[in-house]
Design a protein around this motif. Structure first.
Motif, PDB file in Angstrom:
ATOM      1  N   GLY A 111      61.266 -79.176 -23.403  1.00 35.00           N
ATOM      2  CA  GLY A 111      61.603 -78.448 -24.616  1.00 35.00           C
ATOM      3  C   GLY A 111      62.987 -78.775 -25.117  1.00 35.00           C
ATOM      4  N   THR A 112      63.940 -78.949 -24.195  1.00 36.79           N
ATOM      5  CA  THR A 112      65.295 -79.333 -24.594  1.00 36.79           C
ATOM      6  C   THR A 112      65.293 -80.694 -25.271  1.00 36.79           C
ATOM      7  OG1 THR A 112      66.215 -78.090 -22.729  1.00 36.79           O
ATOM      8  CG2 THR A 112      67.640 -79.712 -23.779  1.00 36.79           C
ATOM      9  N   ALA A 115      63.827 -80.301 -28.822  1.00 41.87           N
ATOM     10  CA  ALA A 115      64.776 -79.604 -29.700  1.00 41.87           C
ATOM     11  C   ALA A 115      65.981 -80.490 -30.016  1.00 41.87           C
ATOM     12  CB  ALA A 115      65.223 -78.301 -29.048  1.00 41.87           C
ATOM     13  N   THR A 116      66.434 -81.274 -29.036  1.00 42.18           N
ATOM     14  CA  THR A 116      67.554 -82.185 -29.276  1.00 42.18           C
ATOM     15  C   THR A 116      67.175 -83.267 -30.278  1.00 42.18           C
ATOM     16  OG1 THR A 116      68.437 -81.814 -27.053  1.00 42.18           O
ATOM     17  CG2 THR A 116      69.142 -83.813 -28.187  1.00 42.18           C
ATOM     18  N   ALA A 118      65.208 -82.945 -32.634  1.00 45.02           N
ATOM     19  CA  ALA A 118      65.120 -82.305 -33.951  1.00 45.02           C
ATOM     20  C   ALA A 118      66.463 -82.291 -34.677  1.00 45.02           C
ATOM     21  CB  ALA A 118      64.593 -80.878 -33.801  1.00 45.02           C
ATOM     22  N   TYR A 119      67.562 -82.564 -33.976  1.00 42.24           N
ATOM     23  CA  TYR A 119      68.867 -82.625 -34.653  1.00 42.24           C
ATOM     24  C   TYR A 119      68.868 -83.640 -35.791  1.00 42.24           C
ATOM     25  CZ  TYR A 119      71.132 -79.929 -30.876  1.00 42.24           C
ATOM     26  OH  TYR A 119      71.517 -78.947 -29.987  1.00 42.24           O
ATOM     27  N   ALA A 131      67.686 -75.375 -34.389  1.00 40.85           N
ATOM     28  CA  ALA A 131      67.690 -76.491 -33.444  1.00 40.85           C
ATOM     29  C   ALA A 131      68.676 -76.261 -32.302  1.00 40.85           C
ATOM     30  CB  ALA A 131      68.030 -77.792 -34.167  1.00 40.85           C
ATOM     31  N   CYS A 134      67.605 -73.437 -29.882  1.00 42.24           N
ATOM     32  CA  CYS A 134      66.516 -73.882 -28.994  1.00 42.24           C
ATOM     33  C   CYS A 134      67.031 -74.868 -27.947  1.00 42.24           C
ATOM     34  CB  CYS A 134      65.405 -74.526 -29.818  1.00 42.24           C
ATOM     35  SG  CYS A 134      64.460 -73.363 -30.834  1.00 42.24           S
ATOM     36  N   ALA A 135      67.775 -75.880 -28.382  1.00 45.56           N
ATOM     37  CA  ALA A 135      68.225 -76.921 -27.452  1.00 45.56           C
ATOM     38  C   ALA A 135      69.209 -76.365 -26.430  1.00 45.56           C
ATOM     39  CB  ALA A 135      68.859 -78.070 -28.230  1.00 45.56           C
TER      40      ALA A 135
END
Length: 439
Positions: A111-112, A115-116, A118-119, A131, A134-135
């Motif tokens: 998940g990290t 989310a990363t 998604a930056y 983002a 979450c990250a």
């Protein structure tokens, strides 16, 4: 805690762990892992630390220079994300106890990574908040779960030394990654920043696919086979284990020392001393090199509760001495200021390796082995809280008030280190309540 002899143990997937030398986690003067579980954990650590080191120098700059967000707003968002991560540590540990630390760790790291990644899609402050929460939240929540994973897969007799070795690998990986991150900073293009972000995302996704295949250690297999009481009985015990919480808080205060190197000293050097600005980089290099050389050796000598307590006490006193030396540097010429700051940094390194080793030992040895997930979640949340509070604490003391502020920090560190002994005695008296004797 009883030590486990060298043996082979199979996990649910049929993998096995062979502890080659039960008295040592490493070989070749502490440079190489001695057993298969540590070798696999080392590979995971290399992937993750390289990515983190690559991203660390330019993370904030990406959101301010490339995305165009206000620096203060970015800082506020990262603080909010950190608070979410601290709060998520205990539930994540609870989940690790229920569904397995390796499985939950894989989900959190995966998940990290997502989310990363998604930056690169962020174009607004709202998107940034989603983002980064979450990250950062998932990454910080995984800290305690990672401790539980190590409790499950590393041989009990050498677990602290193994943690020290992995910390050494992390420092080296972060340093190498940071060197490549500097190249991206020099290029200063959207493409360079996005490439770094995606590589960092992969540094979480790759370990997520590997961690589930880590084999359980022999002592865990034996405990599970002999366990008659369901693990869920002690699932939330750490939350109401007052002696363990006391040790967690004390460790969190000592964790503030890390922000001295990252935040306090750079500001102190620039604003309060005559030392050249490059001194901050020099002190960081000194720290990384000495930690890499000393951490494994120190960990071998602080792997039992009595030696860990002594290590924490000495750490507090050495931190107090380092604070005194830093304070003196303000009134010196450039050359002598550099020398004083370097001496203080060396003293702080000894404090750092002592407190790290002592903290690992106490975090494991004072925990109920049937609920390592939630116990390590609590301990990891304390670590995260100390890291979050550190910059503000160092700023309002040393940076704003000079020598008086350094004195306040020094007394705080010294008292905290010495307070570990009565807290551990309390835990020992309470050992029967937690369901097992404390070593």
């Amino acid at each position: 805690m009883t030590t486990t002899p060298a043996s082979a143990a199979s996990d649910q997937d049929g993998d096995s762990t062979v502890v080659a030398r039960p008295d040592r986690a490493t070989r070749a003067a502490g440079l190489l892992p001695a057993d298969s579980a540590l070798r696999r954990a080392t590979l995971i650590t290399v992937f993750n630390s390289l990515g983190n080191g690559l991203y660390f120098p330019l993370g904030v700059l990406y959101f301010t220079r490339i995305v165009g967000l206000d620096a203060t707003a970015v800082g506020l968002g990262m603080t909010m994300a950190g608070l979410v991560g601290v709060a998520a540590g205990v539930p994540a540990g609870r989940a690790a106890d229920r569904w397995g630390a390796r499985q939950v760790g894989a989900l959190l790291w995966g998940g990290t990574g997502v989310a990363t990644a998604a930056y690169v899609l962020v174009h607004s402050y709202a998107g940034f908040l989603v983002a980064v929460v979450c990250a950062t939240g998932l990454q910080m929540a995984s800290r305690g779960v990672q401790g539980a994973i190590y409790a499950d897969v590393l041989p009990a007799a050498t677990r602290v030394e193994a943690r020290a070795y992995l910390r050494m690998i992390t420092n080296v990986g972060m340093g190498v990654g940071g060197a490549f991150g500097a190249i991206a900073l020099q290029l200063d293009t959207r493409g360079a920043y996005m490439t770094v972000i995606l590589v960092n995302a992969l540094s979480f996704l790759a370990p997520a696919s590997m961690v589930r295949r880590l084999p359980l250690a022999a002592h865990v297999v034996e405990r599970v086979a002999a366990q008659k009481e369901p693990a869920a009985v002690s699932s939330w015990r750490a939350v109401r284990d007052l002696p363990f919480l006391a040790v967690t808080v004390l460790n969190a205060v000592l964790v503030v020392q890390y922000t001295l190197s990252e935040v306090g000293l750079p500001l102190w050097i620039v604003e309060r001393t005559e030392a050249p600005r490059w001194t901050a980089a020099l002190l960081m290099i000194v720290n990384c090199v000495l930690v890499a050389l000393l951490q494994v050796r120190v960990a071998r000598r602080a792997s039992q509760v009595p030696s860990a307590v002594r290590a924490m006490g000495w750490s507090g006193l050495l931190l107090a001495a380092a604070c005194a030396v830093y304070a003196v540097s303000a009134g010196l010429s450039p050359v002598w200021a550099v020398l004083a700051l370097t001496v203080g940094a060396v003293v702080q390194v000894f404090a750092e390796v002592l407190s790290a080793a002592g903290g690992w030992t106490l975090g494991y040895e004072l925990a109920d082995a049937r609920a390592h997930g939630v116990y390590q979640g609590v301990f990891g949340a304390g670590f995260s809280a100390g890291m979050m509070a550190g910059p503000a604490l160092v700023t309002v003391t040393a940076i704003q008030h000079g020598a008086v502020g350094w004195a306040v920090l020094g007394v705080l560190f010294a008292v905290t280190g010495l307070a570990v002994r009565p807290a551990v005695r309390w835990a020992r008296r309470d050992g029967e309540w937690r369901g097992e004797a404390v070593a």
